[in-house]
Motif scaffolding. Structure first.
Motif, short mmCIF file in Angstrom:
data_model
loop_
_atom_site.label_atom_id
_atom_site.label_comp_id
_atom_site.label_asym_id
_atom_site.label_seq_id
_atom_site.Cartn_x
_atom_site.Cartn_y
_atom_site.Cartn_z
N ALA A 110 38.25 40.88 44.96
CA ALA A 110 37.27 41.47 45.86
C ALA A 110 35.75 40.40 45.45
O ALA A 110 35.23 40.27 46.02
N SER A 111 34.85 41.09 44.34
CA SER A 111 34.30 39.88 43.28
C SER A 111 34.54 39.33 44.36
O SER A 111 33.60 37.82 43.95
N VAL A 112 35.71 38.17 43.36
CA VAL A 112 35.45 37.06 43.32
C VAL A 112 35.08 36.08 45.33
O VAL A 112 34.05 35.36 45.90
N ASP A 165 40.01 50.87 35.35
CA ASP A 165 41.29 51.64 35.54
C ASP A 165 42.25 51.36 36.70
O ASP A 165 42.07 51.38 37.38
N GLY A 166 44.03 51.56 36.86
CA GLY A 166 44.40 50.82 36.82
C GLY A 166 44.92 50.10 37.96
O GLY A 166 44.38 48.68 37.68
N VAL A 167 44.65 50.50 39.34
CA VAL A 167 44.85 49.39 40.53
C VAL A 167 43.40 48.76 40.55
O VAL A 167 43.71 46.98 41.28
N PHE A 168 42.57 49.05 40.16
CA PHE A 168 40.60 48.58 40.28
C PHE A 168 40.82 47.51 39.43
O PHE A 168 40.19 46.85 39.32
N ARG A 169 41.39 47.77 38.87
CA ARG A 169 41.55 46.74 37.87
C ARG A 169 41.98 45.26 38.06
O ARG A 169 41.23 43.66 37.17
N TRP A 170 42.29 44.97 38.93
CA TRP A 170 42.83 43.54 39.79
C TRP A 170 42.15 43.92 40.66
O TRP A 170 41.45 42.06 41.40
N ILE A 171 42.50 44.86 41.37
CA ILE A 171 41.55 44.62 43.14
C ILE A 171 39.72 44.06 43.02
O ILE A 171 39.55 43.55 43.87
N LEU A 172 39.04 44.44 42.18
CA LEU A 172 37.69 44.38 41.90
C LEU A 172 37.71 42.88 41.02
O LEU A 172 36.81 42.49 41.92
N PRO A 173 38.17 43.01 40.56
CA PRO A 173 37.77 41.20 40.54
C PRO A 173 38.11 39.85 41.82
O PRO A 173 37.35 39.16 41.36
N ILE A 210 24.37 40.45 42.70
CA ILE A 210 26.08 41.98 42.39
C ILE A 210 27.53 41.78 42.72
O ILE A 210 27.81 42.40 41.56
N ALA A 211 27.88 40.37 43.05
CA ALA A 211 29.21 40.12 42.51
C ALA A 211 29.90 40.37 41.13
O ALA A 211 31.08 40.54 40.78
N VAL A 212 29.25 39.25 41.03
CA VAL A 212 29.55 38.63 39.54
C VAL A 212 29.01 39.84 38.31
O VAL A 212 29.59 39.65 37.18
#
Length: 479
Positions: free
Chosen positions: A264-266, A254-262, A242-244
């Motif tokens: 958090a996923s890693v 979009d927005g801040v999620f473009r950086w938070i999501l990667p 799921i993380a990958v």
């Protein structure tokens, strides 16, 4: 750990096939090889399964630019590669646990079935979403196939023959490498890309039929020393997948999620894979953990770059899928031939020598990709360079498999096989996901810069592999 016991072989009712019912023999007879009567059919069958998987892999990489254009699914291009690798981790864990408890036969059967169903779904897809779903299912089955075959190697073949059968696996890539990309391009242009998936289905059953008789008696009852079913490991593997997948989707956030999501996923991925790998893998501990980490890094460096080779050749050089596949052809052929070299000199060419030579050759391939793209050199430079990189992988990959298996006791062969396969899948999927983010970030700059960024990231992963390579070694296991 399970006690080491001498090999017990029983002759099949046909009178032709020996069935191994316990651990592999410690040594091989002087005149025995992987095609001697004892091992002939199982060797041919396993190599046939690898050959079909190789054809599917190379063919899909060749035609995916055309498929994504036909289905208007460019945004899912990277996910179509990383997704199957991510979910394959779950299949690896299940197959490894199953193999340790009841032997690899049942795990292999179910894995091949799921692999085949996934191919049928992908081959009949009319949307990119359905195609990705099919890819996810046959990726799940493919992970199980890999681990099952590794356990069969560990339990059937003596140590001296293991480098040779792994070399045979690599050689099974040679024919698909020679004709696979070209044939896939021809089929896609003359008929439809759908048949690239469906054509593999009819050949899976005969290959499986060659393997099953030889492993009929291989550990059908649970061993009293076998590990129990591990629900926690299955759950952790699902979380890692799921993380990958989330990391792949973050490229379009979009927005801040473009950086938070990667990020958090890693972080979640690092947490999830720890229980799936030998203790100390993420900190590059010496021995088996170092081997497993190294395997994941070289897989990430090579495959993270390879999926963009045909994409570059079609997008920037205007080549058709038939000719764009040449980059994969030479790399695959060189991989197979180099594997034969390391297998032939298994007794004289040390593990560390193979790693050093392989890293140097892989570095040449990655540098060639970067330089060709930056300076718009002829496509032939890229193709030849990637052949050199493929040779490097051919020397290293079989040896890391042998190093891992030689570090495991019979009771841990399933776990160890799944660990190196998980490292393969996670390393490749993570690299592909990260290169997808880089590709999207550099797309506004236009031209070939997105490809330059992807190749540079792959090279950085290869450099990290070189830095940690000294930690990869064979660790003797307890008797």
């Amino acid at each position: 750990m399970a006690e080491k016991t001498p090999n017990a072989a029983a002759r099949d009712e046909t009178g032709d096939t020996e069935i191994v019912t316990d651990a592999a023999p410690a040594t091989a007879n002087a005149n025995e090889g992987v095609l001697s009567p004892r091992y002939r059919w199982i060797s041919i069958g396993m190599c046939s399964l690898i050959l079909l998987a190789a054809f599917e892999s190379l063919a899909v990489t060749t035609i995916m630019p055309a498929v994504s254009a036909d289905l208007n699914g460019q945004s899912l291009y990277a996910l179509a590669f990383a997704g199957p690798l991510a979910v394959s981790v779950v299949g690896m864990v299940l197959a490894g646990n199953w193999s340790d408890r009841r032997g690899p036969r049942g795990a292999l059967l179910v894995s091949v079935l799921l692999f085949t169903i996934g191919l049928i779904i992908a081959g009949t897809a009319q949307t990119m979403e359905v195609l990705v779903a099919g890819r996810l299912l046959h990726g799940f089955g493919g992970g199980g196939i890999t681990v099952s075959l590794y356990v069969i190697v560990a339990r059937v073949y003596p140590a001296l023959l293991q480098p040779r059968i792994f070399a045979g696996f690599a050689a099974a890539w040679v024919v698909p490498s020679l004709i696979g990309p070209f044939l896939a391009g021809v089929v896609a242009e003359a008929f439809s890309w759908h048949w690239v998936f469906l054509g593999v289905v009819v050949l899976v059953v005969p290959a499986l039929a060659m393997v099953l008789p030889a492993v009929r008696g291989l550990g059908q009852k649970p061993s009293p020393d076998a590990a129990p079913w591990s629900i926690s490991r299955i759950a952790w593997s699902a979380l890692a997948a799921i993380a990958v997948l989330a990391l792949n989707l973050s490229a379009d956030a979009d927005g801040v999620f473009r950086w938070i999501l990667p990020v958090a996923s890693v972080a979640v991925l690092a947490l999830a894979v720890r229980p799936l790998l030998p203790v100390g893998t993420l900190r590059a501990a010496s021995g088996l953990p170092g081997v497993v980490l190294f395997r994941g890094l070289i897989a990430g460096a090579f495959f993270g770059a390879e999926i963009y080779i045909p994409y570059l050749l079609t997008d920037q050089y205007g080549l058709t899928p038939v000719y764009a596949g040449l980059g994969l052809t030479l790399g695959g052929v060189a991989w197979g031939l180099a594997s034969q070299v390391q297998g032939r000199y298994a007794a004289t060419l040390s593990h560390q020598a193979c790693i050093r030579i392989g890293l140097a050759l892989l570095g040449v391939g990655l540098v060639a990709a970067i330089v060709t793209t930056v300076f718009a050199l002829p496509a032939l430079v890229l193709i030849l360079g990637w052949g050199v990189g493929g040779a490097g992988m051919g020397i290293m990959y079989p040896r890391t498999s042998v190093m891992a298996l030689q570090s495991a006791s019979p009771a841990e062969q399933g776990f160890t096989s799944s660990a190196i396969s998980i490292s393969d899948g996670i390393g490749s999927a993570l690299s592909i996901a990260l290169t997808a983010i880089v590709f999207v970030a550099l797309t506004p700059f236009g031209g070939a810069w997105p490809f330059v960024g992807c190749f540079a990231l792959a090279a950085a992963i290869g450099l990290l592999a070189a830095v940690t390579s000294g930690r990869a070694s064979v660790a003797p296991h307890a008797a």
